[in-house]
Design a protein around this motif. Structure first.
Motif, PDB file in Angstrom:
ATOM      1  N   ILE A  37     -49.105  -5.258   7.199  1.00 39.14           N
ATOM      2  CA  ILE A  37     -48.565  -4.174   8.025  1.00 39.14           C
ATOM      3  C   ILE A  37     -49.724  -3.281   8.448  1.00 39.14           C
ATOM      4  O   ILE A  37     -50.729  -3.163   7.737  1.00 39.14           O
TER       5      ILE A  37
ATOM      6  N   ARG B 115     -46.969  -0.704  13.924  1.00 42.81           N
ATOM      7  CA  ARG B 115     -46.134   0.436  14.302  1.00 42.81           C
ATOM      8  C   ARG B 115     -47.059   1.649  14.374  1.00 42.81           C
ATOM      9  O   ARG B 115     -47.744   1.968  13.416  1.00 42.81           O
TER      10      ARG B 115
ATOM     11  N   PHE C 279     -42.141   6.534  13.400  1.00 41.69           N
ATOM     12  CA  PHE C 279     -42.017   5.713  12.195  1.00 41.69           C
ATOM     13  C   PHE C 279     -40.624   5.838  11.575  1.00 41.69           C
ATOM     14  O   PHE C 279     -40.149   6.954  11.335  1.00 41.69           O
TER      15      PHE C 279
ATOM     16  N   LEU D  31     -38.670  -0.591   7.944  1.00 43.42           N
ATOM     17  CA  LEU D  31     -39.891  -1.387   8.081  1.00 43.42           C
ATOM     18  C   LEU D  31     -39.800  -2.663   7.238  1.00 43.42           C
ATOM     19  O   LEU D  31     -40.223  -3.741   7.669  1.00 43.42           O
ATOM     20  N   GLU D  32     -39.237  -2.544   6.051  1.00 41.00           N
ATOM     21  CA  GLU D  32     -39.089  -3.715   5.189  1.00 41.00           C
ATOM     22  C   GLU D  32     -38.129  -4.731   5.808  1.00 41.00           C
ATOM     23  O   GLU D  32     -38.342  -5.945   5.706  1.00 41.00           O
TER      24      GLU D  32
ATOM     25  N   GLU E 288     -37.726  -5.171   9.015  1.00 38.17           N
ATOM     26  CA  GLU E 288     -38.473  -5.822  10.093  1.00 38.17           C
ATOM     27  C   GLU E 288     -39.425  -6.882   9.535  1.00 38.17           C
ATOM     28  O   GLU E 288     -39.569  -7.965  10.110  1.00 38.17           O
TER      29      GLU E 288
END
Length: 438
Positions: free
Chosen positions: A8, A250, A254, A260-261, A263
């Motif tokens: 990431i 990203r 945010f 995010l996890e 994604e």
């Protein structure tokens, strides 16, 4: 080629979340935002845990007509050494134009702009990449970029251009599948065709990011969720080769860590789907291998000058309002010009966060008015000072309190040395500000 796994993009705003996130094998940090002598504690802790950190440069301008600046290359090498990175990455783009080569003012785009896919541009790019490779202590990988505009008279497809670049220099490729999707929407280019033409064995890793579509134009924002069409391009890529690494980017807006996890989970799912298709087709998991570079010839100065003149004319039209060069789509150039001005406003607001506070709701319209006739020539910090000076001249700020506070901010940063921090001097300045506001 080293297997990186799932990563990431590390950003200060989500540093704590990234540290706690499960299944993160590596991170990527914007090189220009990292100070080698004062690494962020979060990155230090990640490195101590064995997480690989890769610096991702944005300012070299390897696709520009000038040879890469030795100082910028040295700074990038410093970051590689400080982070103990096995790889460093940059972009196939130009970010400035003009100057001595073209006997015209040097202009900064403040953004990545596309290189024409011509033989001249390829010759220049190959030499620039080789110069960078020789100056950097680890292998270099270069990224395909997203674009709103197309150059007239292009001689190669994106896949052909990237294939020849890798073949001639041995450089590795950072393939951004979101950018392939962007160019599909904006320039009618088929991502599957680009993937079919790529030297898959040269891929170092893959970027995945989100964006949005407005009025038929896809904006590669890095501030929105990854859409299904981008995941489909990733699946197509994974059906052809097992990429050494995949990273979620990203940069803005945010979400919560759980989003995010999710994604990242969707990215892993797209990779698994592609791997299953690849196995069904061939029975073996294809992986990347090394490539040997062919000899690179120096690009003749007339070739660099031709490219430099073309890039300067385009950039001047985008940031200085000069006439649109022949062959370009005027509407798309207008969209790109507005996007560049908007990005400048956003980045200056980050570099100088006091300005939006001082100017309030008037910051953005004032900055866009300034950007329309004032091209960036010296980076974002210089841009912030120039903008403040612009607002302070004439009758652009009628509120005396705001004007005094902005003037104080400008004086604090514009001189050769910081203003005095002695208590008596600071008290006098504060008293003057209070009196001016009354």
């Amino acid at each position: 080629m080293e297997r990186l796994g799932t990563g990431i993009g590390w950003r200060p705003e989500i540093a704590d979340a990234v540290e706690r996130m499960p299944g993160i094998d590596w991170v990527e940090a914007v090189a220009e935002n990292v100070c080698p002598g004062h690494l962020p504690e979060s990155l230090v802790r990640l490195r101590e845990r064995g997480v690989t950190v890769i610096p991702h440069g944005v300012s070299l301008g390897l696709g520009g007509a000038e040879r890469p600046d030795a100082g910028r290359l040295a700074a990038l090498a410093e970051r590689v050494e400080a982070l103990g990175s096995p790889l460093v990455t940059e972009h196939i783009a130009f970010v400035r134009a003009g100057g001595a080569l073209t006997a015209s003012p040097l202009l900064e785009a403040g953004h990545l702009l596309p290189v024409p896919r011509t033989r001249d541009a390829l010759d220049v790019l190959c030499e620039n990449v080789r110069i960078a490779q020789d100056a950097l202590p680890v292998p270099l990988a270069v990224e395909n970029i997203a674009a709103l505009i197309s150059w007239p008279g292009e001689e190669m497809t994106e896949g052909q251009f990237l294939y020849e670049l890798a073949d001639r220099t041995g450089v590795r490729l950072l393939i951004d599948v979101a950018n392939l999707h962007t160019n599909h929407v904006n320039r009618g280019e088929d991502p599957a065709k680009a993937l079919a033409e790529l030297p898959l064995e040269a891929i170092a890793y893959v970027h995945v990011a989100g964006g949005f579509e407005r009025d038929g134009v896809w904006h590669d924002s890095h501030a929105h969720p990854v859409p299904q069409p981008v995941l489909d391009v990733l699946t197509d890529l994974a059906s052809r080769v097992s990429p050494p690494g995949v990273l979620l980017e990203r940069d803005e807006n945010f979400p919560e860590p759980a989003e995010l996890e999710r994604e990242l989970g969707a990215i892993r799912g797209a990779l698994e789907k592609g791997a299953a298709e690849r196995t069904a087709q061939s029975g073996t998991p294809a992986t990347g291998s090394s490539r040997e570079a062919a000899p690179v010839q120096e690009a003749p100065e007339p070739v660099r000058q031709r490219l430099g003149l073309a890039q300067a004319a385009l950039l001047s039209a985008l940031v200085a309002g000069t006439p649109v060069p022949e062959g370009f789509d005027r509407v798309r150039l207008g969209v790109q010009a507005r996007a560049l001005a908007g990005k400048r406003a956003d980045v200056v607001a980050k570099v100088a966060p006091e300005l939006p506070v001082i100017l309030g709701d008037g910051y953005r319209p004032a900055f866009l008015g300034y950007a329309h006739g004032h091209p960036m020539t010296g980076g974002y910090r210089r841009d912030a000072l120039d903008f403040a000076g612009y607002v302070l001249t004439g009758d652009r700020c009628e509120d005396e309190g705001v004007r005094a506070e902005l003037r104080e901010w400008w004086l604090e940063r514009s001189g050769p040395a910081p203003r005095s921090r002695r208590p008596a001097v600071r008290l006098a300045r504060a008293t003057r500000r209070v009196l001016l506001r009354r």
